[in-house]
Design an enzyme around this catalytic site. Structure first.
Site, mmCIF file in Angstrom:
data_model
loop_
_atom_site.group_PDB
_atom_site.id
_atom_site.type_symbol
_atom_site.label_atom_id
_atom_site.label_comp_id
_atom_site.label_asym_id
_atom_site.label_seq_id
_atom_site.Cartn_x
_atom_site.Cartn_y
_atom_site.Cartn_z
ATOM 1 C CG HIS A 95 42.245 35.550 49.637
ATOM 2 N ND1 HIS A 95 41.985 36.862 50.005
ATOM 3 C CD2 HIS A 95 42.978 35.640 48.508
ATOM 4 C CE1 HIS A 95 42.531 37.690 49.138
ATOM 5 N NE2 HIS A 95 43.148 36.976 48.210
HETATM 6 O O1 RIB Z 1 39.100 36.628 46.208
HETATM 7 C C1 RIB Z 1 39.823 35.547 46.748
HETATM 8 C C2 RIB Z 1 39.124 34.259 46.501
HETATM 9 O O2 RIB Z 1 39.005 34.034 45.098
HETATM 10 C C3 RIB Z 1 39.890 33.035 47.038
HETATM 11 O O3 RIB Z 1 38.976 32.033 47.393
HETATM 12 C C4 RIB Z 1 40.700 32.604 45.856
HETATM 13 O O4 RIB Z 1 41.010 31.211 45.890
HETATM 14 C C5 RIB Z 1 39.748 32.874 44.730
HETATM 15 O O5 RIB Z 1 38.863 31.753 44.632
#
Ligand code: RIB
Ligand code: CA
Length: 330
Positions: free
Chosen positions: A258
């Site tokens: 992500h």
């Molecule tokens: O949904 C993914 C996000 O939530 C990313 O930033 C992961 O690190 C968590 O913080």
């Protein structure tokens, strides 16, 4: 990839001055390493927020990654230890008890900055030229919302806000409709979008729709492992720990990466594609709390307030990530 709407980012100087707000988290950690390895970016500071794990761990993890990158001069500050109005929701099931399970990293030697993260954000926006600073958010938006509450007159000085969060066609990852960063503090997300829109500050969102295309995969992990440095070994250990949760959940080879998408957007916007659309945050319904309601087809007259990124050239992304991680000797 052709951009729908303007190309990435906005004019404001090179290297691009950024503040990274983060809740490490293995994917946050890789995003921090990518940023610290990239000469296109000048990381003015790292601000930790409660999210994946409680604040004492997210700030310590940020300092561990700073040390791993060999960048002791970059300040790390601790910010909000809970959302604006709600109890903190964490994600140890994904990230482990420490939030950075996988590698065995030493306790950080370099201290935390003495300022509160929100004061650092406000002070930096005040001291830097208007239009110079980009806010990169990798976790819940609590620190950013508090900074905007403290100094609303400074919001217009921001060059761009680039946030990992939300989801539309991909749904949610924490509830059927809500992505974690938005769900943890939906009021903060709503406040940040409203303040940015009112101040004319561009917001770019990297949602699950794009991060789920940027999946770690056996061959991609292998190329990172082949770098053969302490940093790449730590990255592989982090990713192999974090991906197991998503592999079991989605039945895939590898899991979505992500937060590094936020940094890659700043470095190589041409590998992404998106559209400026209306995005609103659900804050009233318990059933759909934290949902990003994305008007992708323009069926409402609501303002087009977010550049919502929906696709990525994943091979180009991992080639960039691998090349930059190789630059960190560790
Ligand atoms: O949904 C993914 C996000 O939530 C990313 O930033 C992961 O690190 C968590 O913080
Ligand atoms: Ca994160």
């Amino acid at each position: 990839m052709a951009q729908d709407d303007s190309p990435g980012g906005t004019p404001g100087g090179f290297p691009r001055k950024i503040i990274i707000d983060t809740d490490p988290g293995q994917d946050d950690a890789v995003a921090l390493l990518l940023a610290l390895a990239s000469p296109e970016l000048d990381v003015l500071g790292i601000t930790a927020v409660a999210g994946n794990v409680p604040l004492p761990l997210t700030e310590k993890n940020a300092r561990k990654i700073r040390a791993l990158a060999g960048r002791a001069e970059v300040p790390v500050y601790a910010g909000a230890d809970r959302p604006l109005r709600r109890a903190l929701v964490t994600a140890e099931a994904v990230h482990g008890r420490t939030g950075l399970d996988g590698p065995d990293l030493p306790e950080p030697a370099d201290p935390l900055g003495q300022e509160h993260a929100v004061d650092f954000i406000v002070g930096t926006l005040r001291d830097q030229p208007a239009g110079a600073v980009t806010l990169c958010t990798l976790g819940p938006l609590t620190n950013i919302a508090l900074a905007f509450e403290q100094a609303p007159e400074l919001v217009s000085r921001i060059r761009e806000i680039v946030a990992m969060g939300g989801g539309a066609f991909e749904g949610g990852n924490t509830t059927p409709v809500a992505e974690f960063n938005i769900l943890v503090d939906p009021e903060a997300a709503q406040a940040v979008l409203a303040a940015a829109h009112d101040a004319g500050v561009p917001v770019t969102m990297l949602p699950l729709d794009v991060t789920h295309q940027a999946r770690t995969r056996g061959d991609r992990i292998a190329r990172l492992r082949d770098i053969g440095t302490p940093v790449s070994a730590a990255v592989v250990a982090m990713l192999e720990f974090a991906e197991r949760f998503d592999e079991a959940k989605y039945g895939t080879d590898g899991g979505p990466l992500h937060d590094p998408c936020v940094i890659a957007w700043l470095i190589a916007p041409e590998i992404f594609d998106g559209r400026v659309v209306n995005v609103e945050i659900e804050t009233g319904s318990e059933l759909t709390l934290g949902q990003t309601v994305v008007d992708w087809w323009g069926v409402t007259s609501r303002p087009r307030n977010v550049r919502f990124i929906r696709s990525i050239d994943a091979d180009a992304f991992f080639a960039l990530l691998t090349e930059r991680i190789a630059r960190l000797s560790g």
